[in-house]
Design an enzyme around this catalytic site. Structure first.
Site, PDB file in Angstrom:
ATOM      1  CE  LYS A 122     -23.332  30.315  75.303  1.00  0.00           C
ATOM      2  NZ  LYS A 122     -22.446  29.189  75.591  1.00  0.00           N
ATOM      3  CE  LYS A 206     -32.158  26.111  69.877  1.00  0.00           C
ATOM      4  NZ  LYS A 206     -30.790  26.063  69.351  1.00  0.00           N
ATOM      5  CE  LYS A 209     -27.340  24.596  80.585  1.00  0.00           C
ATOM      6  NZ  LYS A 209     -27.448  25.322  81.836  1.00  0.00           N
TER       7      LYS A 209
END
Ligand code: TRP
Length: 344
Positions: A122, A206, A209
């Site tokens: 992240k 994967k 969103k």
């Protein structure tokens, strides 16, 4: 007493999990998490929350945060969580999480957090510009779990490391404060047919969103047309479906569609292959589209219905927070006494 091995936790089994309110839940969240929550609530005492404290670790528009919390709650309810059975609440309504997280910040070691791969992913190249909260995110997660002395945590494979950290924190707390067995060592429940749902545009990544292509995922709020169109457009290969699962190796898109079919139908992937062996995607896709519409369509409809009445959702969250605090507050009171707080 310090040398004594912590006594095994002898309390009752309890499930806890949460989802961050970042909007746009999709098929991966549904199969990987939400279905499991709904099933587990009938097997163990279950606490499911919306992680709005965690949402602050990355910039979140204050105008959206509350509606995102309601949207996740609507998804919980639409996928079968029953507020009469499970305790459903927002993290920000239970201040004990944050209070315990501070104490855990003093238990966890820098070296442990330095190893967390989710932070590295992240933060990317700009570690020094990340919030301190993003760094201690897994410590708050440990507090979420242990403030309820939860024993089982259904999460995606990517959260396994955070669960290991939670166990390390529990163990070190029990040891350092000479409170053997005070916190249980919770177990991650990552298994299941929906454990890893991949993008419909690329079987190697994967479903997410944050993928710029909306066609890469089926959103929980997609209507029937969108769902079947996305499945029709899903990337595949030109080969026929084999008889045996092993023969799908090296065909990530085919593997994914068969996996999605199996998870939605509650069947094994082998079972699905046996049905479609020797056929192409021209045969599988329309049936998969019908199946996805029949499972996902009503969920989207129910979410829209629930979201039209935020008062009802807020009532459920309010009652859930009260119940959650009944469990969290005594744990925190005991922790304060154990660490020797003046106010403990
Ligand atoms: N980190 C989890 C995720 O990204 C969300 C989460 C926060 C969580 N606190 C938790 C999950 C506690 C399980 C238990 O999916």
């Amino acid at each position: 007493m310090t040398d004594q091995a912590p006594a095994p936790f002898t309390g009752k089994s309890r499930v806890l999990s949460g989802v961050q309110p970042t909007g746009d839940l999709h098929l991966g969240n549904y199969l990987g998490a939400l279905v499991k929550f709904a099933r587990l609530q009938h097997e163990m005492e279950t606490f499911i929350f919306v992680a709005d404290l965690h949402a602050l670790t990355e910039w979140t528009d204050p105008k959206k945060l509350k509606s995102n919390v309601r949207e996740i709650t609507a998804a919980y309810l639409a996928t079968g969580l029953d507020p009469k059975v499970a305790t459903i609440f927002a993290q920000s309504a239970v201040p004990e999480h944050a209070e315990l997280a501070w104490i855990f910040n003093c238990v966890a070691r820098l070296g442990w957090l330095d190893r967390m791969t989710q932070f590295k992913d992240k933060a990317g190249k700009h570690k020094e510009r990340s919030s301190v909260g993003l760094y201690t995110y897994p410590v708050l997660q440990a507090a979420d779990i242990l403030v309820y002395k939860a024993t089982h945590v259904p999460v995606g494979e990517d959260q396994r490391q955070h669960l290991e950290l939670t166990r390390d924190i529990a163990q070190k707390f029990n040891h350092d404060f000479e409170a053997p067995g005070f916190f249980p060592l919770p177990e991650a429940l990552t298994q299941g047919p929906g454990a890893r749902i991949m993008s419909l545009r690329d079987g190697a990544v994967k479903m997410s969103k944050s993928d710029p292509s909306d066609n890469s995922r089926i959103n929980l709020t997609d209507d029937a047309d969108a769902i079947s169109q996305k499945i029709r457009k899903a990337k595949t290969d030109a080969e026929l479906l084999p008889e045996k699962l092993d023969d799908l190796a090296g065909r990530p898109e085919a593997q994914n569609l068969v996996g999605v079919y199996a998870a939605l139908a509650g069947r094994t992937a082998q079972d699905v292959l046996t049905e479609f062996a020797g056929q192409g995607f021209g045969k599988l896709k329309p049936q998969l589209a019908d199946l996805a519409v029949s499972v996902m369509g009503p969920i989207g409809g129910e979410m829209r219905r629930l979201l039209a009445d935020p008062v009802e959702i807020d009532k459920i969250l309010g009652a859930g927070a009260e119940r959650a605090r009944e469990v969290a507050a005594p744990t925190l009171a005991e922790v304060k006494r154990i660490v020797g707080y003046w106010a403990g």
